[in-house]
Write an enzyme that holds these catalytic residues in place. Structure first.
Site, short mmCIF file in Angstrom:
data_model
loop_
_atom_site.label_atom_id
_atom_site.label_comp_id
_atom_site.label_asym_id
_atom_site.label_seq_id
_atom_site.Cartn_x
_atom_site.Cartn_y
_atom_site.Cartn_z
N GLY A 12 12.50 18.46 4.30
CA GLY A 12 13.79 17.97 3.79
C GLY A 12 14.15 18.62 2.48
O GLY A 12 13.45 19.50 1.97
N ASP A 33 7.33 16.42 9.68
CA ASP A 33 8.78 16.26 9.57
C ASP A 33 9.35 16.33 10.98
O ASP A 33 8.91 17.16 11.79
CB ASP A 33 9.37 17.38 8.70
N ALA A 117 8.27 7.52 -2.11
CA ALA A 117 9.58 7.89 -2.66
C ALA A 117 10.58 6.81 -2.31
O ALA A 117 10.76 6.46 -1.14
CB ALA A 117 10.02 9.24 -2.10
N TYR A 149 19.83 -0.10 3.47
CA TYR A 149 19.00 1.00 2.95
C TYR A 149 18.21 0.51 1.75
O TYR A 149 16.98 0.70 1.67
CB TYR A 149 19.92 2.16 2.56
N LYS A 153 14.08 0.05 1.67
CA LYS A 153 13.26 0.72 0.65
C LYS A 153 12.54 -0.30 -0.22
O LYS A 153 11.44 -0.06 -0.71
CB LYS A 153 14.14 1.65 -0.19
#
Ligand code: UDP
Length: 322
Positions: A12, A33, A117, A149, A153
């Site tokens: 990415g 990935d 992340a 989202y 997370k």
């Protein structure tokens, strides 16, 4: 010390820059990935030096096998970009919750050092600036897809921190509007890419709302340097770090800078949020990181200012899409 590093989402935009950096530091790097938003092109320079596995973090057995054979896991694979989340909420949630659970679970089962992340989206629409890592999160209703989202997370962060509380080696980074070479030229997930593409095509630059909303744009080499430190420094364990530049810019100012930099004949076109994202969309009006923890614990401060970063991004863009 040379170590084995696994980067999920390593093809990415941020992931591939992280891979380049880890290779440069002499580590042995593996990447998983699924090439959904990443691409092999992003790994062009790194590929002779790494092991690349095309696969999904939803494939638990594959994740487990790769994690077992590594020393450190950088977990960057995710469905990213507000546009994407709003368009495909279900697939995004599954990747960001179940996929992350696989990676975190395997890293903990095999006692590996782990960096997760995360995102500045965590803070939601809080009005408190700058945003500090221990601040309250302020989110809208579950009927508004955007907040899924942030919520997904947050689950990842909670999982990571729960393991850290049990003495495991985990840290978390929250990215603030990273930009630079390898941004998807379709503007996928980044206003910088979208406006740059429009400027270079001499099309109107679409500014949502009145353009007074702000972001703190962070050049990707800064994003990556802070990620490496948060992932490898012993002092980072158990902590969450904002990763960003704290210089605030309005979107209108960004659009004007890009028009000037590219020498475009374009003008700005104001577009309503509703026209772009549909009814009920809520934007984050300001977003500014408190950068003290990264500075004090990791000795990190962003170095590349917006003019310099945009120039470097434009140079790459012209070389790549000439
Ligand atoms: N934005 C814009 N024009 C575009 C794309 C985005 O005005 O073509 C705005 C968007 O509404 C938001 C800001 O730019 O206010 C940053 O959007 P982006 O999708 O880059 O990331 P976000 O910070 O919202 O996650």
């Amino acid at each position: 010390m040379v170590m084995r590093m696994l980067v999920t989402g390593g093809a990415g935009y941020i992931g591939s820059h992280l891979v380049d950096r880890l290779v440069h530091l002499g580590h042995n790097v593996s990447v998983i990935d699924n090439l959904s938003t990443g691409s092999l092109q992003n790994l062009h320079g790194a590929q002779p030096h790494i092991e690349f596995v095309e696969g999904s973090i939803l494939d638990e057995a594959l994740v487990e096998r790769l994690v077992r054979d590594t020393d450190v896991v950088f977990h960057l694979a995710a469905a990213v970009g507000v546009g994407h989340i709003v368009e495909k909420p279900l697939a995004s949630l599954i990747t960001n919750v179940r996929g992350a659970e696989h990676v975190i679970g395997a890293a903990m089962a095999y006692d590996k050092r782990l960096l997760v992340a995360s995102t500045s989206e965590i803070y939601g629409k809080t009005k408190k600036m700058p945003m500090s890592e221990d601040d309250d999160r302020v989110l809208g209703s579950t009927t508004i897809a955007r907040w899924g989202y942030s919520t997904a997370k947050a689950i990842d962060e909670h999982l990571a921190l729960a393991h850290a509380a049990e003495g495991r080696r985990v840290s978390v980074v929250r990215y603030f509007n990273s930009y630079g070479p390898r941004l998807d030229p379709r503007g996928y997930g980044s206003v910088v890419a979208n406006l740059m593409r429009q400027a270079l095509n001499n099309e109107p630059l679409t500014v949502h709302g009145d353009g007074t909303q702000t972001r703190c744009f962070t050049y990707v080499t800064d994003t990556v340097e802070c990620t490496v430190r948060a992932g490898l420094d012993d002092g980072a364990q158990g902590l969450v770090f904002n990763v960003g530049n704290d210089r605030e810019t309005t979107i209108l100012e960004l659009a004007r800078k890009i028009i000037a930099l590219t020498g475009s004949r374009s003008d700005v076109s104001f577009v309503s949020y509703e026209a772009r994202y549909g009814k009920g969309f809520e934007d984050t009006v300001r977003r500014v990181p408190d950068v003290r923890r990264a500075r004090d614990v990791l000795n990190f401060s962003a170095r590349v200012d917006l003019d310099e970063g945009l120039q470097r991004t434009l140079t790459w863009w012209r070389e790549t899409y000439a």
